[in-house]
Design a protein around this motif. Structure first.
Motif, PDB file in Angstrom:
ATOM      1  N   SER A 287     -11.791  -3.859  -0.040  1.00 20.74           N
ATOM      2  CA  SER A 287     -10.234  -2.671  -0.805  1.00 20.74           C
ATOM      3  C   SER A 287     -11.290  -2.464  -2.082  1.00 20.74           C
ATOM      4  CB  SER A 287      -9.288  -3.837  -0.628  1.00 20.74           C
ATOM      5  OG  SER A 287      -8.341  -2.748  -1.277  1.00 20.74           O
ATOM      6  N   VAL A 288     -10.323  -1.423  -2.202  1.00 20.33           N
ATOM      7  CA  VAL A 288     -10.521  -0.533  -3.498  1.00 20.33           C
ATOM      8  C   VAL A 288      -9.524  -0.728  -4.616  1.00 20.33           C
ATOM      9  CG1 VAL A 288     -11.024   2.064  -5.231  1.00 20.33           C
ATOM     10  CG2 VAL A 288     -11.644   1.447  -2.741  1.00 20.33           C
ATOM     11  N   ARG A 289      -9.455  -1.666  -5.973  1.00 15.75           N
ATOM     12  CA  ARG A 289      -9.137  -2.214  -6.455  1.00 15.75           C
ATOM     13  C   ARG A 289      -7.826  -1.450  -7.548  1.00 15.75           C
ATOM     14  NH1 ARG A 289     -11.120  -7.395  -9.134  1.00 15.75           N
ATOM     15  NH2 ARG A 289      -9.754  -8.398  -6.583  1.00 15.75           N
ATOM     16  N   GLN A 290      -6.221  -1.693  -7.346  1.00 14.75           N
ATOM     17  CA  GLN A 290      -6.142  -0.486  -8.466  1.00 14.75           C
ATOM     18  C   GLN A 290      -5.671  -1.570  -9.668  1.00 14.75           C
ATOM     19  OE1 GLN A 290      -3.745   3.031  -7.884  1.00 14.75           O
ATOM     20  NE2 GLN A 290      -3.304   2.198  -5.656  1.00 14.75           N
ATOM     21  N   PRO A 291      -5.695  -1.489 -11.082  1.00 15.65           N
ATOM     22  CA  PRO A 291      -5.262  -2.492 -12.361  1.00 15.65           C
ATOM     23  C   PRO A 291      -3.630  -2.289 -11.762  1.00 15.65           C
ATOM     24  CG  PRO A 291      -5.915  -0.755 -13.273  1.00 15.65           C
ATOM     25  CD  PRO A 291      -6.348  -0.456 -11.205  1.00 15.65           C
ATOM     26  N   SER A 292      -2.627  -3.214 -10.939  1.00 16.66           N
ATOM     27  CA  SER A 292      -1.418  -2.819 -11.087  1.00 16.66           C
ATOM     28  C   SER A 292      -0.605  -3.312 -11.542  1.00 16.66           C
ATOM     29  CB  SER A 292      -1.167  -3.638  -9.777  1.00 16.66           C
ATOM     30  OG  SER A 292      -1.326  -4.459  -9.322  1.00 16.66           O
ATOM     31  N   HIS A 293      -1.486  -4.830 -12.549  1.00 12.93           N
ATOM     32  CA  HIS A 293      -0.538  -5.349 -13.958  1.00 12.93           C
ATOM     33  C   HIS A 293      -0.394  -4.255 -14.965  1.00 12.93           C
ATOM     34  CE1 HIS A 293       0.854  -9.022 -16.620  1.00 12.93           C
ATOM     35  NE2 HIS A 293       0.307  -7.961 -16.985  1.00 12.93           N
TER      36      HIS A 293
END
Length: 331
Positions: A287-293
């Protein structure tokens, strides 16, 4: 309903003292604060927050409107926003639009009527007129998961074009050349940007081609149906699939597995967002991670700065991160 006057009479203090206990307890002796709270509990008093807002001119509530609260990416943003808001004595009110413009309009009208402290929103489309109306009434607005450059609104987003490029470069670097992009609707800016990034990357690999498979929604069910289409397709199957989010990728993986298609041996697969479920799927999902926090906390910080008369609009754009796992390993 129990009034502040009744609380004051029961506690043996003035109405002004009760008000101070509720709004500025540091001005009241601890013993008096305890006595007032005892009276409040005995009588079942509930503060009329609407009246307090009229007097203070500001609510303690922050509106948050997302595309799909069923997507763990958005629920993670909401959780982070709630945690940061609580540090500032604010409460987050959540609305989920399912990318429905009419539903989004209803939430905006409701939050406008409530004169919320501020609004954070992942817009369903490109129309921002209603947001302009909120800004004209001094309700700060922050766009989330959407770059607000060129608008009067601050924003917190991720470089989705860069993320789309990253995903396709990764697939092509493992020897794949027939890439299918699964995602939709393309009216969603996030989907369109990830597709644009994928298109820009495919040109750097001679002989590589990109096929588009649009879905009506970015959900597991839509991904499963797209996977069925790929398996049953009359033409040669792709040797890799890039899904616009992890929910779609999980649905595609279910369909491929059901029909005996091996991932990654027959078809490599990568998603987007890196939700918690990605690592624990039958075949661990790249996956391509997004920094949701960081998106959630940064949005609250921008709202508070705007409400306090901070500087001009600010646009925060995080860089996504490639998280390769078994689903896209070399065949």
């Amino acid at each position: 309903m129990v009034s502040m006057r009744e609380v004051a009479a029961t506690a043996g203090v003035s109405v002004g003292t009760v008000s101070n206990v509720l709004n500025a307890p540091e001005k009241v002796a601890p013993a008096t604060v305890a006595r007032v709270h005892t009276a409040i509990e005995q009588l079942g008093f509930v503060r009329n927050d609407a009246a307090r807002q009229l007097k203070a001119g500001r609510s303690r509530c922050v509106g948050l409107v997302v595309l799909d609260i069923g997507n763990p990416f958005f629920s993670d943003i909401a959780r982070a926003a709630e945690q940061r808001a609580a540090q500032h004595d604010l409460v987050v009110l959540l609305g989920s639009t399912d990318a429905d413009i009419d539903r989004e309009r209803l939430y905006l009208e409701t939050f406008d009527e409530q004169r919320v402290f501020g609004l954070m929103i992942a817009p369903s489309g490109g129309e921002l007129d209603r947001l302009h109306a909120l800004g004209n009434r001094d309700i700060p607005v922050v766009l989330i998961d959407r770059n607000g450059t060129g608008t009067p609104f601050s924003s917190v987003a991720v470089d989705n074009m860069g993320g789309g490029r990253m995903a396709v470069e990764h697939l092509c670097s493992t020897g794949r050349h027939r890439i299918a992009f699964v995602g939709g609707p393309h009216s969603l800016r996030q989907v369109a940007d990830r597709l644009a990034g994928a298109r820009s990357a495919i040109h750097d690999f001679p002989g590589a081609v990109l096929e588009l498979i649009e879905t009506p929604a970015p959900t597991v069910v839509a991904g499963r149906k797209a996977g069925e289409r790929i398996v049953a397709g009359p033409t040669a199957r792709p040797d890799a699939i890039f899904c616009a989010n992890d929910l779609l990728a999980i649905g595609v993986l279910q369909a491929l597995t059901l029909h005996g298609v091996r991932v990654p041996d027959d078809i490599a697969l990568i998603g987007y967002d890196d939700i918690d479920f990605a690592e624990s799927t039958t075949v661990p999902l790249s996956s391509v991670r997004q920094p949701s926090h960081l998106i959630g906390t940064s949005a609250i910080d921008l709202l508070i700065a705007a409400a306090d008369g901070g500087a001009a609009t600010e646009h925060i754009c995080f860089t996504p991160t490639l998280v390769p796992r078994a689903s896209s390993a070399h065949p």
